[in-house]
Design a protein around this motif. Structure first.
Motif, PDB file in Angstrom:
ATOM      1  N   CYS A 278       2.025  -6.502  11.150  1.00  0.00           N
ATOM      2  CA  CYS A 278       3.657  -6.341  10.800  1.00  0.00           C
ATOM      3  C   CYS A 278       4.307  -5.292  11.803  1.00  0.00           C
ATOM      4  O   CYS A 278       5.435  -5.070  11.494  1.00  0.00           O
ATOM      5  N   ASN A 279       3.526  -4.650  13.000  1.00  0.00           N
ATOM      6  CA  ASN A 279       4.275  -4.064  13.708  1.00  0.00           C
ATOM      7  C   ASN A 279       4.953  -4.969  14.844  1.00  0.00           C
ATOM      8  O   ASN A 279       5.858  -4.394  15.683  1.00  0.00           O
ATOM      9  N   LYS A 280       4.899  -6.185  14.824  1.00  0.00           N
ATOM     10  CA  LYS A 280       5.887  -6.994  15.808  1.00  0.00           C
ATOM     11  C   LYS A 280       6.717  -8.034  14.925  1.00  0.00           C
ATOM     12  O   LYS A 280       6.449  -9.270  15.477  1.00  0.00           O
ATOM     13  N   SER A 300       6.369 -17.665   8.555  1.00  0.00           N
ATOM     14  CA  SER A 300       5.729 -16.840   9.577  1.00  0.00           C
ATOM     15  C   SER A 300       4.568 -16.080   8.625  1.00  0.00           C
ATOM     16  O   SER A 300       4.598 -16.087   7.309  1.00  0.00           O
ATOM     17  N   ALA A 301       3.425 -15.785   9.216  1.00  0.00           N
ATOM     18  CA  ALA A 301       2.410 -15.101   8.563  1.00  0.00           C
ATOM     19  C   ALA A 301       2.091 -13.970   9.383  1.00  0.00           C
ATOM     20  O   ALA A 301       2.235 -13.740  10.499  1.00  0.00           O
ATOM     21  N   PHE A 302       1.662 -12.795   8.291  1.00  0.00           N
ATOM     22  CA  PHE A 302       1.280 -11.549   8.695  1.00  0.00           C
ATOM     23  C   PHE A 302       0.083 -10.925   8.299  1.00  0.00           C
ATOM     24  O   PHE A 302      -0.538 -11.343   7.363  1.00  0.00           O
ATOM     25  N   HIS A 303      -0.419 -10.158   9.046  1.00  0.00           N
ATOM     26  CA  HIS A 303      -1.604  -9.155   8.831  1.00  0.00           C
ATOM     27  C   HIS A 303      -1.027  -7.510   8.595  1.00  0.00           C
ATOM     28  O   HIS A 303       0.109  -7.587   9.183  1.00  0.00           O
ATOM     29  N   LEU A 304      -1.882  -6.742   8.415  1.00  0.00           N
ATOM     30  CA  LEU A 304      -1.284  -5.532   8.205  1.00  0.00           C
ATOM     31  C   LEU A 304      -2.332  -4.304   8.720  1.00  0.00           C
ATOM     32  O   LEU A 304      -2.546  -3.256   8.276  1.00  0.00           O
ATOM     33  N   TYR A 305      -3.028  -4.616   9.824  1.00  0.00           N
ATOM     34  CA  TYR A 305      -3.736  -3.638  10.533  1.00  0.00           C
ATOM     35  C   TYR A 305      -2.878  -2.580  11.471  1.00  0.00           C
ATOM     36  O   TYR A 305      -3.455  -1.605  11.625  1.00  0.00           O
ATOM     37  N   GLU A 328      -4.095 -12.020   6.041  1.00  0.00           N
ATOM     38  CA  GLU A 328      -5.447 -11.474   6.227  1.00  0.00           C
ATOM     39  C   GLU A 328      -5.186  -9.681   5.967  1.00  0.00           C
ATOM     40  O   GLU A 328      -4.497  -9.238   6.788  1.00  0.00           O
ATOM     41  N   GLN A 329      -6.311  -9.299   5.257  1.00  0.00           N
ATOM     42  CA  GLN A 329      -6.390  -7.927   5.711  1.00  0.00           C
ATOM     43  C   GLN A 329      -7.918  -7.671   5.057  1.00  0.00           C
ATOM     44  O   GLN A 329      -8.451  -8.039   4.142  1.00  0.00           O
ATOM     45  N   TYR A 330      -8.768  -7.214   5.856  1.00  0.00           N
ATOM     46  CA  TYR A 330     -10.012  -6.716   5.643  1.00  0.00           C
ATOM     47  C   TYR A 330     -10.259  -5.630   4.768  1.00  0.00           C
ATOM     48  O   TYR A 330      -9.539  -4.580   4.600  1.00  0.00           O
ATOM     49  N   THR A 331     -11.376  -5.485   4.095  1.00  0.00           N
ATOM     50  CA  THR A 331     -11.917  -4.048   3.483  1.00  0.00           C
ATOM     51  C   THR A 331     -13.198  -3.953   4.257  1.00  0.00           C
ATOM     52  O   THR A 331     -13.984  -4.879   4.799  1.00  0.00           O
ATOM     53  N   GLY A 332     -13.399  -2.543   4.659  1.00  0.00           N
ATOM     54  CA  GLY A 332     -14.443  -2.541   5.793  1.00  0.00           C
ATOM     55  C   GLY A 332     -15.573  -1.550   5.160  1.00  0.00           C
ATOM     56  O   GLY A 332     -15.491  -1.094   3.992  1.00  0.00           O
ATOM     57  N   SER A 333     -16.867  -1.776   6.002  1.00  0.00           N
ATOM     58  CA  SER A 333     -17.968  -1.173   5.310  1.00  0.00           C
ATOM     59  C   SER A 333     -18.099   0.398   5.478  1.00  0.00           C
ATOM     60  O   SER A 333     -18.827   0.941   4.528  1.00  0.00           O
ATOM     61  N   GLY A 334     -17.191   0.907   5.987  1.00  0.00           N
ATOM     62  CA  GLY A 334     -17.028   2.360   6.167  1.00  0.00           C
ATOM     63  C   GLY A 334     -15.825   3.163   5.187  1.00  0.00           C
ATOM     64  O   GLY A 334     -16.048   4.308   5.094  1.00  0.00           O
ATOM     65  N   SER A 335     -15.414   2.169   4.156  1.00  0.00           N
ATOM     66  CA  SER A 335     -14.501   2.937   3.674  1.00  0.00           C
ATOM     67  C   SER A 335     -14.790   2.773   2.297  1.00  0.00           C
ATOM     68  O   SER A 335     -15.957   2.084   1.624  1.00  0.00           O
ATOM     69  N   SER A 336     -14.118   3.361   1.180  1.00  0.00           N
ATOM     70  CA  SER A 336     -14.548   3.472  -0.219  1.00  0.00           C
ATOM     71  C   SER A 336     -13.942   2.614  -1.061  1.00  0.00           C
ATOM     72  O   SER A 336     -12.830   1.973  -0.569  1.00  0.00           O
ATOM     73  N   GLU A 338     -12.500   3.473  -4.017  1.00  0.00           N
ATOM     74  CA  GLU A 338     -11.264   3.958  -4.310  1.00  0.00           C
ATOM     75  C   GLU A 338     -10.026   3.883  -3.186  1.00  0.00           C
ATOM     76  O   GLU A 338      -9.130   3.408  -3.597  1.00  0.00           O
ATOM     77  N   SER A 339     -10.456   4.062  -1.933  1.00  0.00           N
ATOM     78  CA  SER A 339      -9.291   4.148  -1.086  1.00  0.00           C
ATOM     79  C   SER A 339      -8.828   2.632  -0.898  1.00  0.00           C
ATOM     80  O   SER A 339      -7.913   2.388  -0.522  1.00  0.00           O
ATOM     81  N   ASP A 340     -10.036   1.831  -0.542  1.00  0.00           N
ATOM     82  CA  ASP A 340      -9.519   0.238  -0.473  1.00  0.00           C
ATOM     83  C   ASP A 340      -8.664  -0.157  -1.792  1.00  0.00           C
ATOM     84  O   ASP A 340      -7.755  -1.147  -1.601  1.00  0.00           O
ATOM     85  N   LEU A 341      -9.332   0.246  -2.929  1.00  0.00           N
ATOM     86  CA  LEU A 341      -8.337  -0.359  -4.112  1.00  0.00           C
ATOM     87  C   LEU A 341      -7.075   0.053  -4.104  1.00  0.00           C
ATOM     88  O   LEU A 341      -6.296  -0.760  -4.197  1.00  0.00           O
ATOM     89  N   LYS A 342      -6.860   1.229  -3.695  1.00  0.00           N
ATOM     90  CA  LYS A 342      -5.413   1.822  -4.039  1.00  0.00           C
ATOM     91  C   LYS A 342      -4.486   1.360  -2.773  1.00  0.00           C
ATOM     92  O   LYS A 342      -3.624   0.860  -3.023  1.00  0.00           O
ATOM     93  N   TRP A 343      -5.048   1.400  -1.551  1.00  0.00           N
ATOM     94  CA  TRP A 343      -4.076   1.018  -0.483  1.00  0.00           C
ATOM     95  C   TRP A 343      -3.897  -0.660  -0.443  1.00  0.00           C
ATOM     96  O   TRP A 343      -2.665  -1.105  -0.178  1.00  0.00           O
ATOM     97  N   SER A 344      -4.944  -1.284  -0.754  1.00  0.00           N
ATOM     98  CA  SER A 344      -4.621  -2.760  -0.649  1.00  0.00           C
ATOM     99  C   SER A 344      -3.889  -3.349  -1.851  1.00  0.00           C
ATOM    100  O   SER A 344      -3.030  -4.242  -1.620  1.00  0.00           O
ATOM    101  N   VAL A 345      -4.026  -3.033  -2.915  1.00  0.00           N
ATOM    102  CA  VAL A 345      -3.217  -3.398  -4.080  1.00  0.00           C
ATOM    103  C   VAL A 345      -1.728  -3.134  -3.696  1.00  0.00           C
ATOM    104  O   VAL A 345      -0.797  -3.776  -3.853  1.00  0.00           O
ATOM    105  N   LYS A 346      -1.690  -1.789  -3.399  1.00  0.00           N
ATOM    106  CA  LYS A 346      -0.459  -1.240  -3.106  1.00  0.00           C
ATOM    107  C   LYS A 346       0.469  -1.921  -1.910  1.00  0.00           C
ATOM    108  O   LYS A 346       1.593  -2.385  -1.958  1.00  0.00           O
TER     109      LYS A 346
END
Length: 474
Positions: A278-280, A300-305, A328-336, A338-346
């Protein structure tokens, strides 16, 4: 005379009958039942997409903050929610025994009571970095070319992605599928490598024909590709596989080769540009600003890294008749959780929908306990929606619930309707084809929030814990 009186009586009763019929078939579920279902996922994982006690609509007022839902304001029509069915995802699901696999596919793709009703999948054209090895559909020894694509073959996809898609389509024939390449055959590239490099202009037409052959080959297996993007993450040449493609290069390829090739072959598959962060937003706008490329482009298609989800609205405002996709947006092995649920749903679910996207997709559908398979140099930390271990145990990861909060309740053909943002309560509302109202809410604050949900002068009062997600249906 009696007949005339009877006709007059019928004529007088017609408006009343019409009103009664209208009320009886009203899409206003508040009037039908007076209750709303509530499904909640909490950050402590005590509740995961679990149904709560029904809420009762009442005609009352209080001082709570209110989310006002207004079905008279309509926005985009939704095409679906889902994941990427990578080659690795397909392999992990196919290793399940028949009964487990069938039960899982029903849970994922049907609209049965306990299912989440996924309605959109993205697949890679050739290998993605979540395949066990890199391949294209026309790999040749170094120094050789195949200008007529006589060696074109779906290859490894015939062992996993294609057969699994057939099973999925038997469950949901309306499933939408988008294809995206990570790299063309290396003989078409200027660096002769699956990683990085650019498509040589002399192979633009051959590569356009490659897309046509791919769509036709999938169609021969009963798999309709609804849309393609010319390149996954065109500004990220460091993945394996990957390719660098500027906006001007993509515009040239579409207007001169890909668009005309689709038209000549009578291919109805949509061409969706960009497919990156989304930065471009200027990347898709550059292509849309090209008057010769524009007619061939569906959206047009977007990711949000990187960037902000509002970039979708920037593009929508410039070209409101072109569709927006969140792919596309991944959830990573290093995150919780809680943080993935909040950020990705939002951002991924609510954010993309409020910014005109017609879909919302998370990354890989399934992996094993080591986040495998992935290519050498591919993503080793990408957490799928499902983790399927060597003993065929299935763990539903956070991505399952992020997307499930939408896919279970918002089928294809639903329309986004208006709802106001109230304090920390991020939300988005829909009207489904069968007339239900769906409201997805994420409490982004640090405390429990008590609030109202109001539609048509009636409201329910409810509360949501900090970081929790709820879907309300009435």
């Amino acid at each position: 005379m009696k007949n005339i009186n009877k006709k007059l009586q019928i004529l007088l009763l017609l408006p009343l009958i019409a009103v009664q019929i209208k009320c009886g078939t009203s899409n206003n579920a508040v009037a039908r039942s007076g209750k709303a279902e509530a499904w909640i996922t909490t950050t402590n994982e005590a509740s995961k997409l679990q149904k709560q006690s029904d809420l009762v609509f009442k005609a009352e007022t209080n001082s709570n903050s209110t989310i006002l839902v207004d079905a008279s304001q309509k926005f985009q029509t939704i095409e679906g929610f889902g994941f990427s069915l990578t080659g690795g995802s397909a392999q992990n699901i196919l290793k399940l025994d028949k009964a487990k696999k069938e039960a899982l596919l029903q849970e994922l793709f049907s609209r049965k009571k306990d299912a989440i009703g996924l309605s959109y999948l993205r697949i890679s054209i050739g290998a993605s970095d979540l395949n066990e090895r890199v391949f294209s559909y026309d790999d040749l020894p170094e120094g050789q070319t195949d200008l007529k694509l006589e060696h074109f073959d779906l290859g490894p996809d015939l062992k996993d992605v294609v057969p699994l898609l057939k099973e999925i389509l038997a469950i949901n024939p309306k499933l939408k599928i988008m294809g995206s390449p990570w790299s063309p055959p290396v003989w078409m590239k200027d660096n002769g490598s699956s990683k990085g490099g650019s498509l040589q202009p002399k192979y633009y037409q051959v590569y356009a024909d490659y897309f046509v052959k791919y769509i036709q080959a999938m169609q021969a297996h009963g798999i309709v590709i609804d849309a393609i993007t010319p390149q996954n993450e065109p500004l990220h040449p460091g993945n394996n596989p990957s390719m660098y493609m500027t906006a001007l290069q993509q515009a040239e390829f579409i207007k001169t080769n890909l668009g005309p090739a689709f038209a000549k072959a009578k291919i109805k598959t949509k061409i969706v540009v960009y497919d990156h962060n989304c930065n471009k937003p200027e990347y898709p706008l550059t292509i849309l600003n090209d008057p010769k490329a524009l007619p061939f482009v569906a959206g047009s298609a977007f990711h949000l890294y990187e960037g902000d989800i509002s970039a979708l609205t920037t593009v929508h405002n410039a070209y409101p008749k072109k569709e927006l996709y969140f792919t596309e947006q991944y959830t990573g092995s290093g995150s919780s959780f809680e943080s993935d649920l909040k950020w990705s749903v939002k951002n991924v679910v609510i954010g993309s929908m409020r910014n005109w996207s017609v879909n919302a997709l998370s990354w890989g559908l399934a992996n094993n306990e080591k986040y495998e398979p992935f290519t050498p140099g591919g993503c080793s930390t990408c957490k799928g929606a499902l983790m399927i271990d060597k003993n065929q145990n299935i763990k539903r990861e956070v991505g399952y619930y992020i997307i499930g909060h939408a896919s279970k309740f918002v089928p294809e053909g639903s329309v986004r309707i208006a709802s106001n943002l109230s304090g920390n309560l991020y939300n988005v509302a829909f009207k489904t084809p069968d007339g239900k109202t769906v409201l997805i809410v994420e409490n982004d604050g640090a405390n429990t929030e008590t609030f109202n949900i109001k539609e048509n002068q009636k409201q329910v009062t409810t509360s949501l814990d900090a970081g929790s997600v709820a879907t309300y249906v009435w």
